[in-house]
Design a protein around this motif. Structure first.
Motif, PDB file in Angstrom:
ATOM      1  N   VAL A   2      -5.335   2.246   2.301  1.00 32.74           N
ATOM      2  CA  VAL A   2      -3.889   2.030   2.390  1.00 32.74           C
ATOM      3  C   VAL A   2      -3.462   0.921   1.433  1.00 32.74           C
ATOM      4  CG1 VAL A   2      -1.982   1.562   3.964  1.00 32.74           C
ATOM      5  CG2 VAL A   2      -4.080   2.579   4.849  1.00 32.74           C
ATOM      6  N   PRO A   3      -2.814   1.278   0.304  1.00 27.40           N
ATOM      7  CA  PRO A   3      -2.317   0.218  -0.585  1.00 27.40           C
ATOM      8  C   PRO A   3      -1.094  -0.458   0.029  1.00 27.40           C
ATOM      9  CG  PRO A   3      -1.753   2.371  -1.478  1.00 27.40           C
ATOM     10  CD  PRO A   3      -2.498   2.615  -0.211  1.00 27.40           C
ATOM     11  N   CYS A   4      -1.046  -1.778  -0.066  1.00 28.80           N
ATOM     12  CA  CYS A   4       0.056  -2.512   0.569  1.00 28.80           C
ATOM     13  C   CYS A   4       0.669  -3.515  -0.399  1.00 28.80           C
ATOM     14  CB  CYS A   4      -0.450  -3.309   1.769  1.00 28.80           C
ATOM     15  SG  CYS A   4      -1.368  -2.335   2.944  1.00 28.80           S
TER      16      CYS A   4
ATOM     17  N   ASP B 232       0.119   5.938   2.442  1.00 28.03           N
ATOM     18  CA  ASP B 232       0.986   4.786   2.256  1.00 28.03           C
ATOM     19  C   ASP B 232       1.022   3.932   3.518  1.00 28.03           C
ATOM     20  OD1 ASP B 232       1.503   5.748  -0.197  1.00 28.03           O
ATOM     21  OD2 ASP B 232       3.560   6.388   0.219  1.00 28.03           O
ATOM     22  N   ALA B 233       1.426   2.695   3.344  1.00 27.93           N
ATOM     23  CA  ALA B 233       1.434   1.764   4.469  1.00 27.93           C
ATOM     24  C   ALA B 233       2.639   1.965   5.378  1.00 27.93           C
ATOM     25  CB  ALA B 233       1.424   0.331   3.945  1.00 27.93           C
ATOM     26  N   ASP B 234       3.661   2.681   4.922  1.00 27.40           N
ATOM     27  CA  ASP B 234       4.941   2.666   5.628  1.00 27.40           C
ATOM     28  C   ASP B 234       5.084   3.734   6.708  1.00 27.40           C
ATOM     29  OD1 ASP B 234       5.064   4.830   4.017  1.00 27.40           O
ATOM     30  OD2 ASP B 234       6.766   4.164   2.838  1.00 27.40           O
ATOM     31  N   LEU B 235       3.999   4.438   7.031  1.00 25.47           N
ATOM     32  CA  LEU B 235       3.981   5.447   8.088  1.00 25.47           C
ATOM     33  C   LEU B 235       4.886   6.647   7.790  1.00 25.47           C
ATOM     34  CD1 LEU B 235       4.000   3.052  11.172  1.00 25.47           C
ATOM     35  CD2 LEU B 235       2.094   4.455  10.400  1.00 25.47           C
ATOM     36  N   GLN B 236       5.214   6.864   6.527  1.00 20.83           N
ATOM     37  CA  GLN B 236       6.006   8.050   6.179  1.00 20.83           C
ATOM     38  C   GLN B 236       5.148   9.303   6.276  1.00 20.83           C
ATOM     39  OE1 GLN B 236       7.904   6.675   2.344  1.00 20.83           O
ATOM     40  NE2 GLN B 236       9.582   7.820   3.260  1.00 20.83           N
ATOM     41  N   ASP B 237       3.855   9.115   6.008  1.00 24.71           N
ATOM     42  CA  ASP B 237       2.943  10.249   6.109  1.00 24.71           C
ATOM     43  C   ASP B 237       2.505  10.376   7.559  1.00 24.71           C
ATOM     44  OD1 ASP B 237       3.034  10.373   3.304  1.00 24.71           O
ATOM     45  OD2 ASP B 237       1.462   8.860   3.184  1.00 24.71           O
TER      46      ASP B 237
HETATM   47  N1  UDP Z   1       2.794  -0.154  -3.290  1.00 20.71           N
HETATM   48  C1  UDP Z   1       1.788  -0.895  -3.910  1.00 20.71           C
HETATM   49  N2  UDP Z   1       2.092  -1.603  -5.042  1.00 20.71           N
HETATM   50  C2  UDP Z   1       3.348  -1.582  -5.611  1.00 20.71           C
HETATM   51  C3  UDP Z   1       4.351  -0.782  -4.989  1.00 20.71           C
HETATM   52  C4  UDP Z   1       4.041  -0.076  -3.838  1.00 20.71           C
HETATM   53  O1  UDP Z   1       0.661  -0.952  -3.429  1.00 20.71           O
HETATM   54  O2  UDP Z   1       3.542  -2.230  -6.632  1.00 20.71           O
HETATM   55  C5  UDP Z   1       2.470   0.616  -2.061  1.00 20.71           C
HETATM   56  C6  UDP Z   1       3.387   0.369  -0.878  1.00 20.71           C
HETATM   57  O3  UDP Z   1       2.985  -0.757  -0.132  1.00 20.71           O
HETATM   58  C7  UDP Z   1       3.262   1.652  -0.088  1.00 20.71           C
HETATM   59  C8  UDP Z   1       3.026   2.700  -1.175  1.00 20.71           C
HETATM   60  O4  UDP Z   1       2.629   1.989  -2.341  1.00 20.71           O
HETATM   61  O5  UDP Z   1       2.142   1.648   0.775  1.00 20.71           O
HETATM   62  C9  UDP Z   1       4.254   3.544  -1.456  1.00 20.71           C
HETATM   63  O6  UDP Z   1       5.378   2.730  -1.673  1.00 20.71           O
HETATM   64  P1  UDP Z   1       6.793   3.044  -1.011  1.00 20.71           P
HETATM   65  O7  UDP Z   1       6.615   3.544   0.374  1.00 20.71           O
HETATM   66  O8  UDP Z   1       7.642   1.833  -1.157  1.00 20.71           O
HETATM   67  O9  UDP Z   1       7.323   4.206  -1.952  1.00 20.71           O
HETATM   68  P2  UDP Z   1       8.304   5.433  -1.546  1.00 20.71           P
HETATM   69  O10 UDP Z   1       7.725   6.067  -0.324  1.00 20.71           O
HETATM   70  O11 UDP Z   1       9.626   4.818  -1.299  1.00 20.71           O
HETATM   71  O12 UDP Z   1       8.274   6.331  -2.731  1.00 20.71           O
END
Ligand code: UDP
Ligand code: MG
Length: 317
Positions: A9-11, A102-107
């Motif tokens: 999980v990248p954060c 992703d870290a944001d629980l969208q998945d």
């Molecule tokens: N993230 C990261 N480095 C960055 C930008 C984003 O590791 O420079 C990670 C972020 O923490 C998240 C994932 O990439 O876990 C996706 O980012 P985000 O949810 O903000 O993108 P979106 O879903 O809005 O496209």
């Protein structure tokens, strides 16, 4: 090692969601271990991508509290794709299968069950594909879907509506490790690996907390990166366009010569100046595209490291 799963999980500045994400992932891991689908050595690996907030401190606390949680602290912010790669490259030496999310629980975390199931059936890469984008704004939906279409039209093979939520086997990750490109666009590279692949569909929700780390500017940069780092089709389109314009100009010359022989005075300076502008624009555009590739060659030639790991916390028992 047997069926060890690492969830990577990248954060980046995710302090608002991290505790909840950690809780849900821990429950999921515990469930899968109890069911006997994955081994006890399975871990949740958070990659801190140079966050400016308390993200790394939270990861360290999580690790101390429960050995299910591991952390990788990058030396600075390197962007989502590089952070993800750092996690994958670390995890491939510890695990048999790795899921990135992703870290944001969208998945939808529940899709993990099905991914693991497919891995156990012998699939090497399982793509998480969103079933619909109803919950996205109209703007995000049309731009994102347009992006996938454009990518495929330009010859970069991507999986429609698949972001970076996927399972990869150790074998597939070893394959990925051999792609040494610096301009990283994982969802374009992964389909090049091959092996047995499958798809799991899920509903993508809204961000649990915090803001998107992908503002429009980053999204456009990402799209451009995807197209130019995977395909040389734009270059070919320009060549074709140049040739077409050349043929048109031949006809224009012929036409003008005939008029001159016929004794007509030259009229239409407007069209002349128009064509000057047209050609000027095309030349600039072509130069821009070529510059894009030259820039990439420059970066690849440098062979800079794609990430540097500052610290690892991972309990191996
Ligand atoms: N993230 C990261 N480095 C960055 C930008 C984003 O590791 O420079 C990670 C972020 O923490 C998240 C994932 O990439 O876990 C996706 O980012 P985000 O949810 O903000 O993108 P979106 O879903 O809005 O496209
Ligand atoms: Mg998100």
């Amino acid at each position: 090692m047997q069926n060890t799963l690492y969830v990577v999980v990248p954060c980046y500045n995710e302090q608002e969601v991290l505790p909840e994400t950690a809780r849900r992932l821990r429950d999921k891991l515990q469930y899968l271990i109890n069911r006997g689908s994955i081994s006890r050595k399975s871990r949740i690996l958070f990659v801190n991508d140079g966050s400016k907030d308390d993200t790394w401190a939270i990861i360290q606390r999580l690790h101390i509290g429960n050995h299910f949680f591991s952390g990788l602290n990058l030396s600075r912010n390197r962007g989502h794709q590089n952070a993800l790669l750092a996690g994958l490259m670390y995890a491939k030496d510890q695990a048999d299968m790795v899921i990135s999310m992703d870290a944001d629980l969208q998945d939808d975390i529940d899709a993990v069950d099905e991914m693991v199931q497919k891995y156990l059936e012998g699939v090497d890469i399982v793509y998480g594909v969103r079933s619909s984008r109803d919950r996205d704004t109209f703007f995000k939906r049309t731009t994102a879907e347009g992006f996938y279409r454009l990518m495929n039209a330009l010859g970069a093979e991507t999986v429609f509506n698949h972001a970076d939520y996927r399972l990869m086997s150790r074998r597939a990750l070893d394959g990925l490790a051999q792609f040494r490109e610096v301009n990283l666009f994982l969802r374009g590279i992964v389909p090049m690996i091959g092996y047995r692949t499958d798809v799991v569909t899920y509903e993508r929700g809204e961000r649990f907390a915090g803001e998107s780390k992908y503002p429009l500017k980053k999204m456009l940069a990402f799209a451009l990166e995807g197209i130019t780092s995977l395909s040389v089709k734009p270059l070919r389109l320009i060549t074709g366009l140049g040739f077409f314009i050349f043929v048109v100009s031949l006809f224009m010359i012929l036409y003008n010569v005939i008029r001159w022989v016929g004794g007509h005075t030259v009229t239409g300076w407007a069209s002349l100046s128009c064509s000057v502008w047209l050609i000027g624009g095309l030349i600039l555009l072509s130069l821009g595209v070529i510059g894009e590739y030259v820039g990439k060659l420059y970066m690849e030639a440098k062979g800079r490291p794609r990430f540097l790991v500052q610290e690892v916390v991972d309990e191996q028992d």
